[in-house]
Design an enzyme around this catalytic site. Structure first.
Site, PDB file in Angstrom:
ATOM      1  N   ASP A 134      34.739  54.279  37.370  1.00 41.76           N
ATOM      2  CA  ASP A 134      35.882  53.574  38.196  1.00 41.76           C
ATOM      3  C   ASP A 134      37.234  54.351  37.984  1.00 41.76           C
ATOM      4  O   ASP A 134      38.089  54.404  39.053  1.00 41.76           O
ATOM      5  CB  ASP A 134      35.947  52.237  37.608  1.00 41.76           C
ATOM      6  CG  ASP A 134      36.791  51.282  38.356  1.00 41.76           C
ATOM      7  OD1 ASP A 134      37.977  51.299  38.162  1.00 41.76           O
ATOM      8  OD2 ASP A 134      36.617  50.442  38.865  1.00 41.76           O
ATOM      9  N   TRP A 163      36.576  48.758  41.080  1.00 40.82           N
ATOM     10  CA  TRP A 163      35.551  49.084  41.841  1.00 40.82           C
ATOM     11  C   TRP A 163      33.966  48.967  41.246  1.00 40.82           C
ATOM     12  O   TRP A 163      32.865  48.558  41.963  1.00 40.82           O
ATOM     13  CB  TRP A 163      35.783  50.867  42.148  1.00 40.82           C
ATOM     14  CG  TRP A 163      37.116  50.904  42.580  1.00 40.82           C
ATOM     15  CD1 TRP A 163      38.057  51.752  42.124  1.00 40.82           C
ATOM     16  CD2 TRP A 163      37.844  50.311  43.470  1.00 40.82           C
ATOM     17  NE1 TRP A 163      39.111  51.969  42.817  1.00 40.82           N
ATOM     18  CE2 TRP A 163      39.198  50.945  43.696  1.00 40.82           C
ATOM     19  CE3 TRP A 163      37.611  49.436  44.474  1.00 40.82           C
ATOM     20  CZ2 TRP A 163      40.166  50.412  44.704  1.00 40.82           C
ATOM     21  CZ3 TRP A 163      38.617  48.730  45.324  1.00 40.82           C
ATOM     22  CH2 TRP A 163      39.909  49.371  45.383  1.00 40.82           C
ATOM     23  N   ASP A 164      34.252  49.156  40.107  1.00 42.94           N
ATOM     24  CA  ASP A 164      32.980  48.640  39.262  1.00 42.94           C
ATOM     25  C   ASP A 164      32.455  47.258  39.544  1.00 42.94           C
ATOM     26  O   ASP A 164      31.252  46.827  39.998  1.00 42.94           O
ATOM     27  CB  ASP A 164      33.039  49.006  37.745  1.00 42.94           C
ATOM     28  CG  ASP A 164      32.704  50.326  37.254  1.00 42.94           C
ATOM     29  OD1 ASP A 164      31.936  51.037  37.765  1.00 42.94           O
ATOM     30  OD2 ASP A 164      33.234  50.666  36.263  1.00 42.94           O
ATOM     31  N   LEU A 165      33.327  46.303  39.341  1.00 42.41           N
ATOM     32  CA  LEU A 165      33.026  44.948  39.438  1.00 42.41           C
ATOM     33  C   LEU A 165      32.550  44.404  40.852  1.00 42.41           C
ATOM     34  O   LEU A 165      31.934  43.839  41.207  1.00 42.41           O
ATOM     35  CB  LEU A 165      34.413  43.995  38.925  1.00 42.41           C
ATOM     36  CG  LEU A 165      34.503  44.147  37.465  1.00 42.41           C
ATOM     37  CD1 LEU A 165      35.951  43.527  37.022  1.00 42.41           C
ATOM     38  CD2 LEU A 165      33.323  43.785  36.790  1.00 42.41           C
ATOM     39  N   GLY A 168      29.223  45.789  41.689  1.00 43.12           N
ATOM     40  CA  GLY A 168      28.272  45.132  41.223  1.00 43.12           C
ATOM     41  C   GLY A 168      28.061  43.769  42.064  1.00 43.12           C
ATOM     42  O   GLY A 168      26.806  43.381  42.512  1.00 43.12           O
TER      43      GLY A 168
END
Length: 403
Positions: A134, A163-165, A168
């Protein structure tokens, strides 16, 4: 916890945030999510924050409600078991979430050879297979240079891995979408979701790339000012700092009435020949003239006086407060039905979040804690792969599995 995905079996082989978040969301909607890790734990098994005994609060937060299988992935036998789990038979199986490299022992073609209708959602850093997290993706798309005070040109990293969240959540969405298609077409597929593409697409969807392309440069820093509308932090008479936002005409008129500054604002509109009610952009364009009026009004009033009137008039605001204070807020944590008090693998007891969605027509089940590493190894090998007790015992003796 809800049962919308009850009966589905999802296998997860991933680490860090995006992949485990995908599995977490699916588990909270009722899917059986089986996570496999190395026997000593994956690369995020000891990631901070930690409990006093060294257990990762991060790991047990992202892996709630999942089953855990521990394998020696450095050995061919352990890797074969991971492949067999991902591609295990059953109409509701063959669903795999991973951030392992696209090439290697968990490559899609290897798994497809075991199960033709396999659905594999693969989280990546960059679309070309290059490593990215991220923070590095965020730096590459320019967001840290748009963030921070106007009088400082140093980049400001965001503590929230957006961006990770987003990746996911998007991974969970695409997996369910592919499953719906498989039920009619019979087709499996690999879905690759790079953080870089999520970041690029999101900035484009919000008009930020168009703004840079047409204007020749990215957005300038605006400190705590809300871009394109009226919003900023203000300090009340008691020294309490709040964030105030007025986007809609109702919000704008409400805050002017509460603060008693409708007349000077109307005089400013006449002077500037603009309409702050009809055009939120004008509030942003002339914020340097508006802010002093608001600063003076807030400095003359206590938050205790303002808060109930703000609520009654629909003013959009929020206090600046540390997380430990926010945890006493019933709208966020204390008394919020999405939370359940659980004892976690670390041995600590604290509130844990279940599904963030509320479905009024369904009964919300309590959140479930993460498993201990390898807690379900024997159960999964027996039930999913149909292995006998003797076979499982041999794997334990050989050090290929643990639990």
């Amino acid at each position: 916890m809800y049962d919308l995905l009850k009966g589905l079996r999802v296998v997860e082989g991933s680490a860090f945030i995006a992949g485990p978040t995908c599995g977490l969301y699916l588990a909270q909607m009722g899917a059986q999510v089986i996570r496999f890790d190395n026997i000593a734990g994956g690369p995020d098994f000891r990631r901070w924050p930690l409990a006093q005994n060294g257990s990762s609060l991060y790991w047990e937060g992202l892996n709630k409600a999942k089953k855990s299988v521990a394998l020696d992935l450095s050995r061919p036998e352990g890797r074969e078991l991971a492949q067999r789990l991902a591609a295990a038979p059953g109409e509701a199986g063959g669903l795999f979430v991973t951030n392992f490299p696209a090439e290697g022992f968990l490559a899609y073609e290897r798994l497809k050879a075991l199960r033709d209708d396999l659905i594999c959602v693969r989280v990546m850093g960059w679309a070309d297979g290059g490593p990215g997290v991220d923070y590095t993706i965020n730096a590459a798309v320019g967001v840290p240079q748009m963030t921070g005070p106007t009088d400082d040109d140093r980049p400001v990293n965001h503590v929230l891995p957006a961006w990770d969240l987003l990746t996911g959540a998007y991974a969970a969405f695409t997996l369910v979408s592919a499953l719906l298609d498989r039920r009619t077409s019979g087709r499996g597929r690999e879905i690759r979701i790079p953080l870089s593409d999520i970041a690029a697409a999101t900035l484009a969807n919000m008009g930020m790339t168009a703004e840079a392309a047409l204007g020749g440069h990215q957005r300038a820093r605006h400190g705590n000012d809300l871009y394109g509308a009226f919003g900023r932090d203000f300090v009340t008479r008691g020294g309490q700092r709040i964030m105030l936002v007025a986007i809609t005409p109702r919000q704008w008129k409400g805050v002017l009435a509460v603060l008693g500054i409708a007349e000077p604002v109307a005089a400013l509109e006449a002077e500037l020949a603009c309409d702050f009610v009809a055009d939120e952009g004008q509030r942003f364009a002339h914020r340097d003239r508006l802010f002093p009026l608001f600063e003076q009004a807030f400095a003359a009033r206590d938050l205790a006086e303002l808060a109930p009137v703000f609520e009654a008039d629909g003013v959009c605001w929020g206090p600046y407060q540390p997380l430990e204070t926010a945890m006493a807020d019933p709208r966020l944590f204390a008394g919020n039905p999405i939370f359940s008090d659980l004892t976690h693998p670390s041995g600590q007891t604290y509130p844990a979040a279940g599904a963030a969605a509320t479905i009024p027509q369904d009964v919300r089940g309590p959140a479930r804690p993460a498993a201990r590493l390898g807690q379900h190894t024997d159960e999964v090998l027996a039930e999913v792969l149909g292995m006998s007790g003797a076979e499982i015992a041999r794997l334990h003796d050989a050090g290929i599995v643990a639990g």
